[in-house]
Design a protein around this motif. Sequence first.
Motif, short mmCIF file in Angstrom:
data_model
loop_
_atom_site.label_atom_id
_atom_site.label_comp_id
_atom_site.label_asym_id
_atom_site.label_seq_id
_atom_site.Cartn_x
_atom_site.Cartn_y
_atom_site.Cartn_z
N THR A 23 0.82 -1.22 0.00
CA THR A 23 0.00 0.00 0.00
C THR A 23 0.85 1.27 0.00
O THR A 23 0.58 2.20 -0.75
N PHE A 28 -0.83 0.27 -3.78
CA PHE A 28 -2.02 -0.57 -3.92
C PHE A 28 -3.08 -0.14 -2.89
O PHE A 28 -2.77 0.53 -1.91
N GLU A 29 -4.29 -0.58 -3.12
CA GLU A 29 -5.39 -0.35 -2.17
C GLU A 29 -5.56 -1.58 -1.29
O GLU A 29 -5.48 -2.71 -1.77
N LYS A 49 -4.26 0.13 -7.87
CA LYS A 49 -5.30 1.11 -8.18
C LYS A 49 -5.60 1.04 -9.67
O LYS A 49 -4.73 0.80 -10.48
N ASP A 51 -8.74 -0.11 -12.78
CA ASP A 51 -9.95 -0.89 -13.03
C ASP A 51 -9.69 -2.37 -13.26
O ASP A 51 -10.58 -3.10 -13.66
#
Length: 137
Positions: A23, A28-29, A49, A51
């Motif tokens: 993260t 990253f989430e 991050k 779609d």
Amino acid sequence: MPQSLSLVAIVVRDYDEAIAFYTETLGFELIEDTYQAEQDKRWVVVRPKGDGPTALLLARAKNEHEAGFVGDQAGGRVFMFLETDDFWRDYELFKSRGVTFVRPPLEADYGTVAVFEDLYGTLWDLVQYSNKSPLKR
């Protein structure tokens, strides 16, 4: 019937240090971090991050056998391919955050790529595919 990869498990030494790397260093989430008492483990999911549908399940090694794979998920080969829409932006950002690149950037027909190590030494490609690549989305 459409199919896609939703999760890929990666064996880690410690949940919290892995969460911090993915993260804070890679951006990253954190999607989920849930304790599962019946198995005395956490269900930790992170995702780049964007779609893309694929996320990582950070799976803490529970014994010596599994611990032997931490940092060597693919036997010394590149294990993950992190696609970006701006290679140079992310390359410079990762370098500024202390990410170790073990192979320098390379311009190829399929795109621009460099190999980096995660916090345990597992190899990743940072790649921006060219319009010539069949993998370009």
